[in-house]
Write an enzyme that holds these catalytic residues in place. Structure first.
Site, PDB file in Angstrom:
ATOM      1  N   GLN A 100     -20.082  62.979-128.830  1.00 46.27           N
ATOM      2  CA  GLN A 100     -20.489  64.279-128.274  1.00 46.27           C
ATOM      3  C   GLN A 100     -20.987  65.175-129.399  1.00 46.27           C
ATOM      4  O   GLN A 100     -21.466  66.273-129.150  1.00 46.27           O
ATOM      5  CB  GLN A 100     -19.293  64.964-127.604  1.00 46.27           C
ATOM      6  N   HIS A 118     -24.913  64.476-126.595  1.00 48.73           N
ATOM      7  CA  HIS A 118     -25.283  65.895-126.556  1.00 48.73           C
ATOM      8  C   HIS A 118     -26.423  66.241-127.506  1.00 48.73           C
ATOM      9  O   HIS A 118     -26.599  67.407-127.846  1.00 48.73           O
ATOM     10  CB  HIS A 118     -24.053  66.764-126.853  1.00 48.73           C
ATOM     11  N   CYS A 149     -47.976  74.610-127.182  1.00 48.04           N
ATOM     12  CA  CYS A 149     -48.083  75.524-126.037  1.00 48.04           C
ATOM     13  C   CYS A 149     -47.689  76.958-126.385  1.00 48.04           C
ATOM     14  O   CYS A 149     -47.816  77.840-125.544  1.00 48.04           O
ATOM     15  CB  CYS A 149     -47.219  75.011-124.880  1.00 48.04           C
TER      16      CYS A 149
HETATM   17  N1  APR Z   1      -8.430  64.752-136.009  1.00 47.41           N
HETATM   18  C1  APR Z   1      -8.364  64.434-134.682  1.00 47.41           C
HETATM   19  N2  APR Z   1      -8.480  65.333-133.703  1.00 47.41           N
HETATM   20  C2  APR Z   1      -8.679  66.619-134.053  1.00 47.41           C
HETATM   21  C3  APR Z   1      -8.757  67.040-135.400  1.00 47.41           C
HETATM   22  C4  APR Z   1      -8.613  66.041-136.405  1.00 47.41           C
HETATM   23  N3  APR Z   1      -8.667  66.339-137.695  1.00 47.41           N
HETATM   24  N4  APR Z   1      -8.958  68.379-135.419  1.00 47.41           N
HETATM   25  C5  APR Z   1      -9.033  68.779-134.142  1.00 47.41           C
HETATM   26  N5  APR Z   1      -8.857  67.720-133.310  1.00 47.41           N
HETATM   27  C6  APR Z   1      -8.924  67.696-131.860  1.00 47.41           C
HETATM   28  C7  APR Z   1      -8.414  68.924-131.147  1.00 47.41           C
HETATM   29  O1  APR Z   1      -7.023  68.791-130.865  1.00 47.41           O
HETATM   30  C8  APR Z   1      -9.240  68.907-129.862  1.00 47.41           C
HETATM   31  O2  APR Z   1      -8.619  68.113-128.877  1.00 47.41           O
HETATM   32  O3  APR Z   1     -10.299  67.624-131.549  1.00 47.41           O
HETATM   33  C9  APR Z   1     -10.542  68.232-130.281  1.00 47.41           C
HETATM   34  C10 APR Z   1     -11.727  69.169-130.428  1.00 47.41           C
HETATM   35  O4  APR Z   1     -12.025  69.682-129.172  1.00 47.41           O
HETATM   36  P1  APR Z   1     -13.326  70.567-128.858  1.00 47.41           P
HETATM   37  O5  APR Z   1     -13.476  71.633-129.896  1.00 47.41           O
HETATM   38  O6  APR Z   1     -13.247  70.928-127.435  1.00 47.41           O
HETATM   39  O7  APR Z   1     -14.533  69.555-129.128  1.00 47.41           O
HETATM   40  P2  APR Z   1     -15.156  68.440-128.211  1.00 47.41           P
HETATM   41  O8  APR Z   1     -14.116  67.722-127.416  1.00 47.41           O
HETATM   42  O9  APR Z   1     -16.046  67.656-129.098  1.00 47.41           O
HETATM   43  O10 APR Z   1     -16.044  69.302-127.226  1.00 47.41           O
HETATM   44  C11 APR Z   1     -16.844  68.635-126.310  1.00 47.41           C
HETATM   45  O11 APR Z   1     -18.002  70.535-125.587  1.00 47.41           O
HETATM   46  O12 APR Z   1     -18.697  72.521-126.239  1.00 47.41           O
HETATM   47  C12 APR Z   1     -19.125  71.291-125.866  1.00 47.41           C
HETATM   48  O13 APR Z   1     -21.086  70.171-126.437  1.00 47.41           O
HETATM   49  C13 APR Z   1     -19.881  70.642-126.981  1.00 47.41           C
HETATM   50  O14 APR Z   1     -19.781  68.355-127.668  1.00 47.41           O
HETATM   51  C14 APR Z   1     -18.994  69.494-127.378  1.00 47.41           C
HETATM   52  C15 APR Z   1     -18.169  69.266-126.135  1.00 47.41           C
END
Ligand code: APR
Length: 244
Positions: A100, A118, A149
């Site tokens: 993502q 994404h 454009c």
């Molecule tokens: N190692 C493993 N997991 C981690 C770490 C780490 N060092 N640091 C944070 N996390 C976990 C958090 O606990 C959380 O569950 O990573 C996750 C990050 O979550 P989000 O910030 O929601 O990111 P993501 O899941 O990639 O979001 C999905 O949402 O906003 C949209 O398009 C955007 O691609 C993104 C999508």
């Protein structure tokens, strides 16, 4: 200890599919999407910037937010978690990495079979025509204008409320349903359709493993949870499966 069992599952797998989220890039210094924003941008919520409506309302603000994020990503390096997935691709017969993330760090680390659900922050497209644009004149406009454009340029990423490229989501779904081991790494498992992939994998009979510093809506459904930062857990897992 779960690591031993997960390592055995990986070693015996024919097809490993992986879903990564922004947590895997946290140790590279790229802030996760839902982390508090810093500095100038702290008063904005990402959910209010990453939408077509936000871009229509204030294209300059959104373009500049992405320019700031692009700079962060350009200065970041792949970490030990990204590198462990490069090694895993070489170790297993079939491997599909679904991400993502828009930071391109998997490819910079050396992963090959990557589905970018994404998009990628380093690519640009025309907001009006939805076609890739690689060169444009810097005229002081922010965002710059499409050379074909005259429409506004935008990052080639999927915003809230937009559809994923059909071939990306179809490829991701197929891999999730066909794999025998599925790793969900560093994602909050909140944003659909990506969030449904590990559940599809479990339905299809795969062993689903979650690697995260926290719990998510997937935690209860995963066969194994490895709690901790991806940059530590993934290399440990690889060494447990293939000790050198
Ligand atoms: N190692 C493993 N997991 C981690 C770490 C780490 N060092 N640091 C944070 N996390 C976990 C958090 O606990 C959380 O569950 O990573 C996750 C990050 O979550 P989000 O910030 O929601 O990111 P993501 O899941 O990639 O979001 C999905 O949402 O906003 C949209 O398009 C955007 O691609 C993104 C999508």
């Amino acid at each position: 200890m779960h690591t031993t069992e997960v390592a055995a599952a990986l070693k015996g797998a024919k097809h490993v599919a992986i879903l990564t989220g922004s947590g895997i890039s946290a140790e590279s210094g790229v802030p996760t999407f839902r982390d508090a924003q810093t500095g100038l941008w702290s008063k904005f919520k990402p959910e209010d910037l990453a939408t077509p409506e936000a871009f229509r309302r204030n294209p300059k603000l959104v373009w500049e937010w992405y320019a700031w994020r692009r700079e962060l990503v350009t200065g970041a390096q792949p970490n030990a978690g990204h590198l462990a997935l490069v090694e895993l691709e070489q170790r297993v017969p079939e491997f599909t990495l679904i991400t993502q993330n828009v930071d391109g760090l998997h490819q910079r680390a050396g992963s090959h079979n990557v589905i970018e659900l994404h998009g990628n922050i380093n690519r640009t497209k025309c907001f009006e025509e939805d076609i890739a644009v690689t060169e444009w004149k810097e005229t002081g406009d922010s965002p710059p204008r499409c050379p074909r454009c005259g429409g506004r340029l935008r990052p080639d990423v999927v915003w809230f409320g937009e559809s994923l490229r059909p071939e990306a989501i179809e490829g991701a779904l197929m891999a999730s349903r066909r794999c025998d081991v599925f790793l969900s790494v560093g994602t909050s498992t909140l944003v659909h359709p990506a969030a449904s992939l590990p559940f599809e994998a479990a339905e299809g009979g795969a062993i689903v493993i979650e690697i995260n510093t926290d719990t998510t809506p997937l935690t209860a459904r995963a066969a194994f949870q490895l709690r901790g930062p991806a940059a530590r857990v993934l290399p440990e897992l690889l060494r447990a499966a293939w000790p050198e």
